[in-house]
Scaffold this active site. Structure first.
Site, PDB file in Angstrom:
ATOM      1  N   ARG A  63       0.808  -1.229   0.000  1.00  0.00           N
ATOM      2  CA  ARG A  63       0.000   0.000   0.000  1.00  0.00           C
ATOM      3  C   ARG A  63       0.844   1.282   0.000  1.00  0.00           C
ATOM      4  NH1 ARG A  63      -4.292   1.201   3.592  1.00  0.00           N
ATOM      5  NH2 ARG A  63      -3.602  -0.139   5.275  1.00  0.00           N
ATOM      6  N   ARG A 109      39.777  43.981 -12.428  1.00  0.00           N
ATOM      7  CA  ARG A 109      38.551  44.342 -13.148  1.00  0.00           C
ATOM      8  C   ARG A 109      38.929  45.390 -14.184  1.00  0.00           C
ATOM      9  NH1 ARG A 109      36.232  47.437  -7.854  1.00  0.00           N
ATOM     10  NH2 ARG A 109      37.279  49.411  -8.226  1.00  0.00           N
ATOM     11  N   GLY A 144       9.364  -3.613  12.417  1.00  0.00           N
ATOM     12  CA  GLY A 144      10.079  -2.500  11.785  1.00  0.00           C
ATOM     13  C   GLY A 144       9.167  -1.371  11.363  1.00  0.00           C
ATOM     14  N   GLU A 200      -7.184 -13.312  15.321  1.00  0.00           N
ATOM     15  CA  GLU A 200      -7.060 -12.370  14.211  1.00  0.00           C
ATOM     16  C   GLU A 200      -8.454 -11.991  13.719  1.00  0.00           C
ATOM     17  OE1 GLU A 200      -4.120 -10.913  13.065  1.00  0.00           O
ATOM     18  OE2 GLU A 200      -3.560 -11.860  14.954  1.00  0.00           O
TER      19      GLU A 200
HETATM   20  C1  UD1 Z   1      -0.005  -8.598  13.061  1.00  0.00           C
HETATM   21  C2  UD1 Z   1      -0.648  -9.442  14.154  1.00  0.00           C
HETATM   22  C3  UD1 Z   1      -1.929  -8.749  14.657  1.00  0.00           C
HETATM   23  C4  UD1 Z   1      -1.571  -7.356  15.145  1.00  0.00           C
HETATM   24  C5  UD1 Z   1      -0.906  -6.577  14.037  1.00  0.00           C
HETATM   25  C6  UD1 Z   1      -0.429  -5.242  14.537  1.00  0.00           C
HETATM   26  C7  UD1 Z   1      -0.092 -11.721  13.564  1.00  0.00           C
HETATM   27  C8  UD1 Z   1      -0.579 -12.980  12.980  1.00  0.00           C
HETATM   28  N1  UD1 Z   1      -0.976 -10.741  13.593  1.00  0.00           N
HETATM   29  O1  UD1 Z   1      -0.910  -8.478  11.985  1.00  0.00           O
HETATM   30  O2  UD1 Z   1      -2.495  -9.494  15.710  1.00  0.00           O
HETATM   31  O3  UD1 Z   1      -2.760  -6.699  15.582  1.00  0.00           O
HETATM   32  O4  UD1 Z   1       0.257  -7.298  13.563  1.00  0.00           O
HETATM   33  O5  UD1 Z   1       0.084  -4.489  13.479  1.00  0.00           O
HETATM   34  O6  UD1 Z   1       1.031 -11.643  14.014  1.00  0.00           O
HETATM   35  N2  UD1 Z   1       6.300  -9.606   8.642  1.00  0.00           N
HETATM   36  C9  UD1 Z   1       7.400 -10.303   8.222  1.00  0.00           C
HETATM   37  N3  UD1 Z   1       7.229 -11.483   7.590  1.00  0.00           N
HETATM   38  C10 UD1 Z   1       6.006 -12.038   7.402  1.00  0.00           C
HETATM   39  C11 UD1 Z   1       4.874 -11.316   7.829  1.00  0.00           C
HETATM   40  C12 UD1 Z   1       5.061 -10.101   8.454  1.00  0.00           C
HETATM   41  O7  UD1 Z   1       8.539  -9.842   8.391  1.00  0.00           O
HETATM   42  O8  UD1 Z   1       5.952 -13.136   6.833  1.00  0.00           O
HETATM   43  C13 UD1 Z   1       6.518  -8.326   9.322  1.00  0.00           C
HETATM   44  C14 UD1 Z   1       6.001  -7.135   8.547  1.00  0.00           C
HETATM   45  O9  UD1 Z   1       7.015  -6.583   7.730  1.00  0.00           O
HETATM   46  C15 UD1 Z   1       5.608  -6.187   9.674  1.00  0.00           C
HETATM   47  C16 UD1 Z   1       5.197  -7.108  10.799  1.00  0.00           C
HETATM   48  O10 UD1 Z   1       5.786  -8.359  10.528  1.00  0.00           O
HETATM   49  O11 UD1 Z   1       6.697  -5.424  10.112  1.00  0.00           O
HETATM   50  C17 UD1 Z   1       3.701  -7.238  10.932  1.00  0.00           C
HETATM   51  O12 UD1 Z   1       3.162  -7.742   9.751  1.00  0.00           O
HETATM   52  P1  UD1 Z   1       1.762  -7.286   9.240  1.00  0.00           P
HETATM   53  O13 UD1 Z   1       1.450  -8.045   8.018  1.00  0.00           O
HETATM   54  O14 UD1 Z   1       1.689  -5.804   9.216  1.00  0.00           O
HETATM   55  O15 UD1 Z   1       0.863  -7.708  10.466  1.00  0.00           O
HETATM   56  P2  UD1 Z   1      -0.411  -8.631  10.479  1.00  0.00           P
HETATM   57  O16 UD1 Z   1      -0.004 -10.031  10.248  1.00  0.00           O
HETATM   58  O17 UD1 Z   1      -1.440  -8.017   9.651  1.00  0.00           O
END
Ligand code: UD1
Length: 451
Positions: A15, A423, A104, A155
């Site tokens: 996004r 100059r 991060g 979730e």
């Molecule tokens: C996650 C939590 C959710 C929480 C939310 C807060 C889980 C399953 N869910 O949601 O409960 O409310 O964060 O923001 O943990 N990332 C990786 N590798 C992956 C997936 C994610 O490095 O395979 C990193 C992303 O870069 C990010 C962070 O983990 O920094 C969170 O990932 P994101 O997809 O934003 O969170 P959700 O899974 O939606």
């Protein structure tokens, strides 16, 4: 108790609509990941592991500039947050202590919050960090509490309507003993609505083993996740408000606080006055009692006590302004030392130069530092008077007490106390001006008649 940090930074951030990996998007001129690393540094971690995926090379480079001791684990495919943490296992071999997992893209965790998480670990095996959301949002997991015990996290996609109405939601951050963490992660499955390995599943798994889990609460602003450019702008605005308030508390005058833009590393001393519409780029230090006047732009510089900059000045990297230096309107300074009490007050460019104490650089003076291929240095001694519109063709040196005549193009060194004049000699031709105008008037009259 030893602590290790695992910072999840593999996500693409679709996004954001950007070529830059999401965690490298800047807030206050500093990548989000660096904010997260600085937040975690308060725990004095024995090891820090960054889990990188999208743009891993660039992410690793930025992380190592901030702290060369970090390890980077690459998560080739983003299969979920638990899968991401699992990638840090090798880098933590032999580590005994607590792992704190940070995201991060959650750059604003307060030191006290992390300390509270570590403190809660004394009573609970697993500590999650949550916050109360003002408005129901689908992106966060719901905390299912029983008193101070956290039973599970659901979730949004997997939640019932009743669970979706819960306001206490998961930030994603956690603290847990390292061995237990990886042991529990081995049990995580991906049988859920997203088909991902959820880190949140650790809570139910811990409870099933008779272990204890809790969730502590922080302010929503701390866990503000950044997913879009709009989130990024909001996070930057929130950062600016906090940083301006901190400066005001430290005794800095901001005449119009909302118009001053700060970088994460901006340092400003007490009793310094910042006028409206000033931008601080990275790496600026301003000592006490200086004045930065309106519409100035500073980066990579040090401004000493009593110096005055602007209005409308541009101070670029490598600039050192000594005490009581004066930099006036429409002046650009780059990679230059302006010694004590020296003045560059109007319409000048001073680059790759050193200007000695109490020297005065006249209006319109320019250091011609670039020959199209290379940069060259200009050295101006002490108590030098550089006449207006002098071109200093570098490399060139003006000795102490020297002077240049207005409009001089200086191509040779000038010895101390000498006057350099280069100059064309002026000639006055009596009556020529009126004759010339008569000629032009006649020409114009002929043209108007013909038209
Ligand atoms: C996650 C939590 C959710 C929480 C939310 C807060 C889980 C399953 N869910 O949601 O409960 O409310 O964060 O923001 O943990 N990332 C990786 N590798 C992956 C997936 C994610 O490095 O395979 C990193 C992303 O870069 C990010 C962070 O983990 O920094 C969170 O990932 P994101 O997809 O934003 O969170 P959700 O899974 O939606």
């Amino acid at each position: 108790m030893n602590t290790a940090l695992v910072i999840l930074a593999a996500g693409k951030g679709t996004r954001m609509n950007s070529d830059l990996p999401k965690v490298l998007q800047p807030i206050a001129q500093t990548p989000m990941l660096v904010h997260a690393m600085r937040a975690g540094a308060v725990l004095s971690p024995e090891r820090t592991v960054i889990v990188a995926g999208h743009g891993a090379e660039e992410v690793a480079r930025v992380a190592k500039v901030e702290d060369e001791s970090v390890s980077v684990a690459v998560q080739e495919e983003q299969l979920g947050t638990a899968h991401a943490v699992a990638q840090a296992r090798d880098a933590l071999t032999g580590f005994k202590g607590d792992v704190v997992v940070l995201f991060g893209d959650t750059p604003f965790i307060e030191p006290t919050t992390l300390e509270r998480m570590i403190a809660a670990r004394k009573s609970f095996d697993l500590v999650m960090l949550g916050f109360d959301i003002a408005e129901v949002q689908p992106r966060y997991g719901r905390m299912i509490m029983d008193g101070d015990r956290l039973q599970k996290i659901v979730e949004y996609k997997d939640a019932t309507e009743e669970q979706r109405a819960i306001r206490f939601t998961n930030s994603g951050l956690l603290a847990c003993n390292s061995d237990l963490l990886f042991d529990l992660i081995d049990q995580v499955s991906n049988e859920n609505a997203s088909g991902e390995f959820y880190l949140t599943e650790l809570v139910a798994l811990a409870n099933a083993r008779g272990l204890t889990a809790t969730a502590i609460k922080c302010d929503e602003a701390e866990t503000l996740g950044v997913d879009s450019r709009a989130d990024l702008a909001a996070a930057d605005a929130a950062f600016q408000t906090r940083a301006r308030n901190a400066l005001l508390q430290q005794g800095v005058t901001l005449m119009a606080p909302d118009t001053v833009y700060l970088s994460a590393d901006t340092v400003i001393g007490r009793d310094t006055v910042i006028e409206p519409n000033v931008v601080f780029g990275p790496d600026v230090t301003v000592e006490s009692g200086a004045t930065i006047r309106a519409f100035s732009h500073l980066e990579g510089c040090h401004v000493s006590r009593g110096a005055i900059v602007g209005p409308y000045a541009r101070i670029r990297p490598g600039t050192e302004l000594a005490e009581n230096a004066r930099i006036g309107n429409f002046v650009e300074i780059k990679n230059a030392v302006i010694a004590e009490g020296a003045k560059v007050n109007h319409l000048s460019y001073i680059g790759d130069a050193s200007i000695g104490a109490a020297s005065n650089i006249g209006a319109g003076t320019i250091t011609c530092n670039y020959d199209g291929m290379m940069k060259h240095k200009t050295t101006v001694g002490e108590n030098v008077f550089v006449g207006s519109n002098t071109m200093l063709v570098a490399p060139v040196t003006l000795g102490d007490g020297a002077m240049t005549a207005t409009g001089t193009v200086v191509t040779k060194d000038v010895e101390p106390d000498a006057l350099a004049v280069a100059r064309a000699k002026q000639q006055n031709k009596p009556g020529y001006a009126s004759k010339f105008f008569d000629m032009l008037r006649a020409k114009k009259a002929r043209r108007d008649k013909g038209a």
